[in-house]
Design an enzyme around this catalytic site. Structure first.
Site: not given
Ligand SMILES: *Cc1c(COP(=O)(O)O)cnc(C)c1O
Length: 431
Positions: A145, A268, A240
């Site tokens: 994701y 995060k 990511d």
């Molecule tokens: C949470 C998350 C996102 C998206 O971040 P948001 O601040 O919710 O837009 C993207 N990549 C990973 C791996 C994530 O866990």
């Protein structure tokens, strides 16, 4: 436990005001058939809802709160900045300080740009990769994701994972789907073959530890293959690390694996609970961003001063000697008897303080291994814990997190409750 009267009232009202009563789908506890948690306050490893019910928190704002709720250093830093100004839309020293701090730790980041969400970070990194390479094909992996921008929502994990009908969301034009290939995670041979055949490849984006189909680490060999093939193809490799960055160590997965991606996305943890995220990488690539280059990217609240100060205070706390060792020991001790109890009936997958209890599969390496997930059982498991004051992510496809603020007696209580569930609800051994 107290009744959930106020929670129900607020949720009922919210249903008329916001789609599904929430501002992010997983918050609705869909599939669990109960009123979702409506939080009132948090402290350390605890959350209280609007009915004053207390929960031990294993979600930590989806991994953002590695120091727990309301750590003094962060509260102080954010309050001090609030008094000076919440936002200017002008450059501030806080951005320079947090940038320097992140660059000092993350091996592959020479220059960085701050944004307000992980979605923006990955979306912008992808645009930059396309602008830099002049090519358009994006390869991502099933169950990973990367936020909810159009290109990245094809066969994604997290909240999209349990909506079978949303294998990819509606509203994404065919042309965009055509430019995204979603391939099986950890499939070295299959993926390398396809990548080698695509001269239009702009970028490969990966969660080097997937955290949105539960915790599923990529193998070193898989990551090394991606590094090599993207180099061969003149494409960019994007890590990511929105979850894994500063969660598994100060240098992220790239530090652990010794593999340098071209671009890295963070989020995060780096905002200390405030909306901040970032992407960064080699100078020659990053300098293609406006105002130096022709790839446009901007944000009114980007590098927000309060978020920067909270993020900086967080990273300073993480630099404390032994921080990650402490977290490792806490998590390992918590999980040891649980792993034992699950043997043959599921598995625990963990990297540092992020982990998932998979009910069903004995090993998860890719999306297809999740077919064995026992979703009905997860539902009773979640509800059993919830009624006993333990809050875990409300979906079997998510990561759990332990923070440095998790107290021994709370972990022992949670551990005992989990083991009790397994004992009272014995499972058939899976083949
Ligand atoms: C949470 C998350 C996102 C998206 O971040 P948001 O601040 O919710 O837009 C993207 N990549 C990973 C791996 C994530 O866990």
């Amino acid at each position: 436990m107290k009744e959930r009267k106020r929670s129900e009232e607020i949720y009922c009202s919210s249903l008329n005001l916001m789609p599904g009563g929430v501002n992010s789908p997983v918050r609705s506890f869909s599939g669990l058939s109960i009123t979702p948690l409506i939080a009132a306050r948090g402290k350390d490893d605890l959350i209280w809802d609007v009915d004053d019910r207390e929960y031990i928190d294993f979600c930590g704002s989806w991994g953002s709160l590695i120091l727990g709720h309301g750590p003094e250093a962060i509260v102080k830093a954010a309050q001090a900045q609030m008094a000076l100004g919440a936002s200017f839309g002008i450059a501030t020293e806080g951005e320079e300080r947090l940038a320097k701090k992140i660059i000092s730790h993350m091996p592959s980041i020479e220059k960085i740009r701050f944004v307000s969400s992980g979605t923006e970070a990955t979306m912008s990194a992808l645009r930059l990769a396309r602008g830099f390479t002049g090519k358009s094909l994006l390869v991502k992996f099933e169950g990973n994701y990367h936020g909810h921008s159009d290109s990245l929502l094809v066969k994604a994990g997290s909240g999209v994972a349990h909506m079978n009908s949303l294998a990819s969301s509606k509203g994404i034009p065919e042309e965009i789907i055509k430019n995204t290939l979603s391939l099986p995670y950890n499939d070295i041979i299959g993926v390398s073959k396809i990548l080698q055949s695509r001269s239009d490849l702009a970028a490969v984006i990966i969660e080097p530890i997937a955290g949105n189909m539960g915790v599923v680490p990529a193998s070193s060999e898989f990551l090394e293959m991606l590094r090599q093939v993207t180099l061969d193809q003149g494409a960019l490799l994007i890590f990511d690390e929105v979850i894994s960055g500063f969660r598994v160590g100060l240098q992220g997965v790239q530090g652990i694996q010794g593999i340098k991606p071209d671009l890295t996305c963070l989020g995060k943890i780096i905002g200390g609970g405030f909306p901040a995220a970032a992407f960064g990488g080699r100078k020659e690539i990053m300098d293609h961003l406006a105002p130096l280059g022709e790839v446009y990217q901007a944000g009114t609240l980007s590098g927000n001063p309060v978020a920067m100060s909270a993020g900086l205070a967080t990273l300073v706390a993480l630099e404390e000697k032994g921080f990650y060792d402490k977290l490792e020991i806490k998590t390992a001790q918590f999980l040891a008897p649980i792993e034992e109890a699950l043997r043959g009936k599921g598995c625990v997958q963990r990297v540092g303080s992020m982990f998932t209890l998979f009910l069903g599969p004995s090993k998860v390496e890719s999306w297809k291994d999740l077919e064995k997930l026992d979703k009905e059982r997860f539902k009773s498991f979640f509800l059993y814990l919830f009624e006993r004051g333990i809050y875990i992510p409300p979906s079997p496809y998510e990561s759990w997190f332990i923070s440095i603020a998790h107290k021994r007696d709370h972990l022992e209580k949670a551990q005992k409750t989990i083991l009790d569930f397994f004992e009272k609800n014995p499972m058939q051994k899976m083949a």
